[in-house]
Design a protein around this motif. Structure first.
Motif, mmCIF file in Angstrom:
data_model
loop_
_atom_site.group_PDB
_atom_site.id
_atom_site.type_symbol
_atom_site.label_atom_id
_atom_site.label_comp_id
_atom_site.label_asym_id
_atom_site.label_seq_id
_atom_site.Cartn_x
_atom_site.Cartn_y
_atom_site.Cartn_z
ATOM 1 N N LEU A 160 0.832 -1.203 -0.078
ATOM 2 C CA LEU A 160 -0.478 0.031 0.033
ATOM 3 C C LEU A 160 0.692 1.666 -0.260
ATOM 4 C CD1 LEU A 160 -2.856 -0.820 2.348
ATOM 5 C CD2 LEU A 160 -2.471 -0.579 -0.383
ATOM 6 N N GLY A 199 -4.268 -5.305 -2.318
ATOM 7 C CA GLY A 199 -2.952 -4.070 -2.695
ATOM 8 C C GLY A 199 -2.070 -3.957 -3.818
ATOM 9 N N ALA A 257 -2.913 6.630 -1.737
ATOM 10 C CA ALA A 257 -2.586 5.831 -0.309
ATOM 11 C C ALA A 257 -2.392 5.599 0.217
ATOM 12 C CB ALA A 257 -0.874 5.547 -1.032
ATOM 13 N N LEU A 260 -6.088 3.903 1.033
ATOM 14 C CA LEU A 260 -6.141 2.873 1.132
ATOM 15 C C LEU A 260 -5.326 2.212 2.882
ATOM 16 C CD1 LEU A 260 -4.448 1.993 -2.004
ATOM 17 C CD2 LEU A 260 -6.473 1.162 -1.236
ATOM 18 N N SER A 313 -6.992 0.300 5.549
ATOM 19 C CA SER A 313 -6.875 -1.596 5.793
ATOM 20 C C SER A 313 -6.902 -1.710 6.892
ATOM 21 C CB SER A 313 -5.438 -1.607 5.224
ATOM 22 O OG SER A 313 -4.268 -1.044 6.014
#
Lengths: 304, 264
Positions: free
Chosen positions: A14, A138, A196, A199, A203
């Motif tokens: 990621l 990812g 990023a 993400l 996560s």
């Protein structure tokens, strides 16, 4: 241990998307763009606020994080190209302002996403494999980004952008509007960084005001590690696509090193020092080596 | 073709470093003119070329090229009309890009760039032919990085890039000054070859009086930001270095004594 390493790999992938963004500015445009610390957190904050407070679909929240990052890049670009502020300072100014802006966006210093759906939880429900979901998803994102960048930098506009980073005088003489190409590069770069951030936020299931701190160093360290790995690989991966892949791999290796040294008992707070040391050493070694070569090649009598 | 009217430029205006680089230049070039430009250091030769190319904004005057008033256009917008070769071989090419990629950039000078592929197969075939004409063996090295080439090779490549897409005006700013004599002669030969085969309108700054007399159909001499001598045709062909020296002494007086033009 295996779980920790798997976590490190997923984190590395990621963050690898952020590294691709840093690669555009640092390697192609020849600018160390410090905006990215701020735009990573911005991507995460925007994403978290949209999911938690506005109930927006997590996929749309990713897109919003990306767009927010692009806007941050545009601000740095305007400071740099319109007002002639040196690129490093322009990046620092944007980064510092984003700290306040991110706090305004979130209204507090962190937002947990614990009870909310993320793109990862959606896929986990379907697959039933929570550990590997982040890695697989990812990888899908990273592959799409590498592919898209490879395509873009092969196009006429992408070539113009590479030329701008190489030689601005020549680019203008070839009719390239270097202000426009820099704008595209900084927006693209920070868009990837924002993506990023979004993400990573989904996560790890929280967004935090400090999540981007030191991102530029992680980016540079990953690029440097990727370059070293590329040089050590037989066949010396020189093509553009392999250098992009190397940047992502460098990021994974960085997070693996980090997980290992943390397991070995290193204080997590010392990690930033280690990252800075990795970058400084990697940049210093070729310089020292070359100087050493020059000295060694000196002959007093003059015969070569 | 090219008309400069009262073009003026002063650098660092209002400071102790104030320098009037150009003092109201008037110049008209006909289509196909090949003009050599000589003059001492600081005479304004390079500044004149840079003003035409749009590197610095004008203080006064107008520049009209082929009917277009380009006085207020930005450097990259003017590039559509101009081919340029710089003194420094490093300035004219992108070192980290391949030879064919550099040529592909040049082929798109003045055209709008899109998301189409940056270089096509048909182009590569054409580049092989064009590079072969330079006779430097570059036609087999299409995917080499330009940074690997020598200064002379880079300068020859820059010349090809400047003329790959026919420019309305070719600007050569002491483009052989940084090369060794043999390489410089080769690049000058290529210059004459390309300029005459394409019939290009050309402005060439040089420090070499012999080249200035030998090449082109017209010669102008600059001193202190002004054009002090303008000669063409038969009269130019009959010039000798001594004539130019005398002309220069008349205009510049004392300054001339320590000028490096003496060595040319």
């Amino acid at each position: 241990m295996t779980l920790a390493l798997l976590g490190a790999v997923s984190q590395g992938i990621l963050w690898g998307i952020m590294v691709l963004g840093v690669y555009i500015t640092y390697k192609l445009l020849d600018i160390a763009d410090l905006t990215c610390d701020g735009s990573l957190a911005l991507g995460g904050c925007v994403c978290a606020v949209l999911i938690v407070e506005h109930g927006i679909n997590p996929w749309l929240a990713l897109l919003a994080g990306t767009v927010a990052g692009m806007l941050a890049g545009a601000v740095t670009d305007v400071l740099h190209t319109v007002f002639d502020i040196p690129a490093i300072l322009a990046g620092i100014l944007t980064q510092i302002s984003l700290w306040s802006i991110n706090l305004r966006i979130m209204g507090k210093s962190n937002i947990p996403l614990l009870k909310h759906e993320t793109i990862f939880s959606e896929i986990t429900v379907a697959s039933g494999l929570p550990q590997t979901t982040v890695v697989v998803l990812g990888l899908v994102f990273a592959t799409i980004c590498v592919g898209a960048l490879y395509w873009f930098f092969g196009t006429e506009i992408g070539s113009a952008l590479r030329a701008t980073g190489n030689n601005e005088d020549m680019s203008r003489a070839m009719g390239i509007d270097t202000r426009a190409t820099k704008m595209i590069a900084l927006m693209l770069s920070n868009g990837l960084v924002g993506l990023a951030g979004a993400l990573i936020c989904q996560s790890q299931k929280y967004a935090d005001i400090g999540m981007g701190t030191g991102a530029i160093i992680i980016g540079l360290a990953a690029i440097v590690i990727g370059e070293v790995l590329g040089r050590l690989t037989p066949g010396k991966l020189r093509s553009f696509s392999s250098r992009l892949v190397a940047a992502v791999v460098g990021s994974v290796v960085y997070f693996l090193i980090r997980a290992i040294v943390l397991q070995m008992g290193m204080d997590a707070n010392d990690m930033k020092l280690l990252s800075a040391a990795i970058v400084a050493i990697a940049l210093a070694v070729p310089v020292v080596w070359e100087r050493q070569q020059l000295r060694a090649s000196y002959r007093k009598g003059g015969e070569a | 073709m090219l008309t400069l009217t009262n073009v003026g430029k002063t650098f660092n205006k209002g400071t102790v470093n104030e320098k009037a680089a150009l003092r109201g230049i008037d110049l008209h070039l006909n289509r196909g003119d090949f003009v050599t430009v000589i003059g001492g250091n600081g005479a304004g030769k390079s500044t004149m070329l840079n003003m035409i190319a749009g590197v610095h904004p004008l203080d006064s005057g107008t520049i009209v090229l082929d009917g277009h008033d380009i006085s207020r256009l930005s450097e990259h917008a003017r590039a559509a009309y101009l081919g340029r070769v710089f003194q420094d071989p490093m300035r004219g090419t992108a070192a980290d890009m391949q030879i064919d990629e550099n040529l592909a950039l040049a082929a798109r000078r003045g055209k709008s760039r899109t998301l189409r592929w940056g270089i096509t197969k048909a182009e590569r075939t054409r580049y092989v032919d064009e590079l072969a004409k330079l006779d430097l063996g570059l036609e087999t090295r299409l995917s080499d990085k330009v940074g690997l080439l020598s200064g002379g090779q880079r300068q020859a490549l820059t010349l090809l890039m400047a003329t790959l897409q026919r420019p309305d005006l070719l600007l050569l700013d002491e483009h052989t000054a940084a090369l060794d004599p043999k390489t410089a002669a080769k690049v000058l030969e290529l210059t004459e070859q390309i300029v005459s085969s394409e019939g290009l309108t050309t402005l060439m700054v040089t420090h070499n009086m012999h080249d200035a007399i030998r090449m082109g159909n017209r010669l102008i001499m600059m001193a202190d930001g002004k054009i002090i001598y303008d000669v063409r045709g038969e009269e130019k062909a009959g010039l000798h270095r001594a004539d130019l020296m005398r002309k220069f002494e008349e205009a510049a007086g004392e300054e001339f004594a320590n000028d490096r033009m003496l060595l040319g």
